[in-house]
Write an enzyme that holds these catalytic residues in place. Structure first.
Site, PDB file in Angstrom:
ATOM      1  N   ASP A   9       0.897  -1.089  -0.037  1.00  0.00           N
ATOM      2  CA  ASP A   9       0.062   0.034   0.064  1.00  0.00           C
ATOM      3  C   ASP A   9       0.882   1.259   0.037  1.00  0.00           C
ATOM      4  O   ASP A   9       2.003   1.268   0.209  1.00  0.00           O
ATOM      5  CB  ASP A   9      -0.904   0.053   1.336  1.00  0.00           C
TER       6      ASP A   9
ATOM      7  N   LYS B 238      -3.693   3.195  -2.328  1.00  0.00           N
ATOM      8  CA  LYS B 238      -4.876   3.930  -2.364  1.00  0.00           C
ATOM      9  C   LYS B 238      -4.850   5.103  -1.586  1.00  0.00           C
ATOM     10  O   LYS B 238      -4.775   4.794  -0.171  1.00  0.00           O
ATOM     11  CB  LYS B 238      -6.120   2.949  -1.602  1.00  0.00           C
TER      12      LYS B 238
ATOM     13  N   MET C  29      -7.290   9.193   9.540  1.00  0.00           N
ATOM     14  CA  MET C  29      -8.151   9.892   8.229  1.00  0.00           C
ATOM     15  C   MET C  29      -8.690  11.142   8.773  1.00  0.00           C
ATOM     16  O   MET C  29     -10.025  11.170   7.897  1.00  0.00           O
ATOM     17  CB  MET C  29      -8.740   8.777   7.565  1.00  0.00           C
TER      18      MET C  29
HETATM   19  N1  SAH Z   1      -4.032   0.261   9.228  1.00  0.00           N
HETATM   20  C1  SAH Z   1      -3.622   1.363   9.309  1.00  0.00           C
HETATM   21  C2  SAH Z   1      -4.378   2.377   9.275  1.00  0.00           C
HETATM   22  C3  SAH Z   1      -4.748   2.761   7.409  1.00  0.00           C
HETATM   23  S1  SAH Z   1      -6.073   4.043   7.351  1.00  0.00           S
HETATM   24  C4  SAH Z   1      -2.635   1.342  10.675  1.00  0.00           C
HETATM   25  O1  SAH Z   1      -3.265   0.598  11.623  1.00  0.00           O
HETATM   26  O2  SAH Z   1      -2.196   2.234  11.089  1.00  0.00           O
HETATM   27  C5  SAH Z   1      -4.851   5.334   6.847  1.00  0.00           C
HETATM   28  C6  SAH Z   1      -4.614   6.256   8.054  1.00  0.00           C
HETATM   29  O3  SAH Z   1      -3.709   5.944   9.125  1.00  0.00           O
HETATM   30  C7  SAH Z   1      -4.029   7.652   7.554  1.00  0.00           C
HETATM   31  O4  SAH Z   1      -4.961   8.446   7.033  1.00  0.00           O
HETATM   32  C8  SAH Z   1      -3.530   7.917   8.925  1.00  0.00           C
HETATM   33  O5  SAH Z   1      -4.745   8.521   9.882  1.00  0.00           O
HETATM   34  C9  SAH Z   1      -3.040   6.814   9.754  1.00  0.00           C
HETATM   35  N2  SAH Z   1      -1.563   6.707   9.472  1.00  0.00           N
HETATM   36  C10 SAH Z   1      -0.979   5.647   8.873  1.00  0.00           C
HETATM   37  N3  SAH Z   1       0.397   5.669   8.812  1.00  0.00           N
HETATM   38  C11 SAH Z   1       0.528   6.738   9.534  1.00  0.00           C
HETATM   39  C12 SAH Z   1       1.748   7.574   9.705  1.00  0.00           C
HETATM   40  N4  SAH Z   1       2.848   7.085   9.625  1.00  0.00           N
HETATM   41  N5  SAH Z   1       1.510   8.876  10.360  1.00  0.00           N
HETATM   42  C13 SAH Z   1       0.462   9.140  10.589  1.00  0.00           C
HETATM   43  N6  SAH Z   1      -0.637   8.605  10.353  1.00  0.00           N
HETATM   44  C14 SAH Z   1      -0.581   7.262   9.827  1.00  0.00           C
END
Ligand code: SAH
Length: 283
Positions: free
Chosen positions: A50, A71, A186
């Protein structure tokens, strides 16, 4: 790098032809991958990853084909159904398939949907959890997601629904009143609406808010603000997603726990930000 990291001598599971392993890659820093993730990277024929997966991680799978299935809001993206069916096809072709997702695959990552499609098509799976951004990302900013003096619960919410709008099915009032700490994934697009919902539900304008963008990566940024000011502060700072937003007094702990600043030589700003007046361990 790949040669210098060796797995401890244990019986690691074998990624067999025709299987799909759905694996979390953590929030960014490759050091936050699990050993199971490393074991999977070493064996995969194909890695489908991803947008939020750091590409340097793919160096640990030089033997594999790397397929981008990012995405991201606003950018061209592979459709979820297409990704799931591609996984099915690759498995049926007898590939060892590693599906690598940011954070944890089952936290706002549609991992559940992908896994369900695979099982429905008779494809055998393994799930490898990862460190979710809403926990590990905040930890890199020095914000503990729970703290005994602040919260006995934490609520993780998504800032937009399937259509990209602010989620209408969320009961913001119940969330605002029921959880001392709220972690929003998000949430950047609809931050104004979310902050207003929480204020309308009675959370004070002075309530601490932390915004951590690109957490755990080399471009991590952290904003400390309040519910009343966060929208303006985010704009002035020019912060961009991905971001986790933490609402609650645990954000104050960053004043003492900003370990990255301390690593760079800064002194803690406040040894007792929650005003306990004594070291926690003496309680
Ligand atoms: N499965 C992921 C979340 C996916 S949804 C998890 O468990 O972290 C995508 C959202 O995750 C982003 O919009 C943000 O809110 C958060 N996110 C993922 N990686 C991030 C990062 N390195 N720094 C800040 N927010 C992050």
């Amino acid at each position: 790098m790949s040669d210098s990291v060796s797995l401890p001598d244990t019986d690691w599971p074998e990624l067999k032809p025709g299987w799909v392993w759905l694996c979390g890659a953590g929030p960014g820093d490759p050091g936050l991958l699990t050993l199971h993730a490393l074991n999977a990277l070493r064996q995969a024929d194909v890695v489908i990853y991803d947008a939020l997966v750091q590409e340097s991680v793919l160096d640990w799978a030089p033997q594999a084909e790397h397929i981008y299935a990012g995405k991201r809001g606003g950018k061209p993206s592979a459709k979820q159904r297409d990704i799931s069916l591609r996984l099915v096809d690759l498995a049926r072709d007898g590939k060892r398939v590693l599906r690598l997702k940011g954070g944890d695959p089952f936290v706002f990552g549609r991992g559940g949907e992908e896994a369900q499609t695979l099982v429905q098509h008779g494809v055998p799976i393994r799930i490898i959890p990862g460190i979710s951004a809403g926990i590990g990302g905040l930890a890199y900013a020095g914000i503990p997601v729970t703290h005994r003096d602040v919260n006995q619960s934490v609520t993780f919410v998504t800032g937009h629904d399937q259509s990209g709008r602010a989620p209408s099915s969320l009961d913001w009032k119940a969330i605002a009143q029921g959880s001392q700490v709220i972690v929003i994934y998000m949430g950047m697009k609809h931050i104004a609406r979310i902050a207003q919902e929480l204020l309308d539900a009675g959370r004070p304008a002075s309530e601490p808010v932390g915004v951590v963008t690109s957490a755990t990566t080399g471009t991590q940024r952290v904003l400390e603000s309040t519910l009343g000011k966060v929208v303006a502060d985010v704009e002035v700072a020019g912060l961009e997603p991905p971001a986790v937003i933490c609402v609650g007094r645990s954000v104050l702990m960053r004043q003492v726990l900003d370990w990255q600043a301390q690593e760079a030589g800064a002194r803690p700003r406040n040894l007792d930000p929650l005003g306990r007046g004594r070291p926690a361990e003496s309680a």
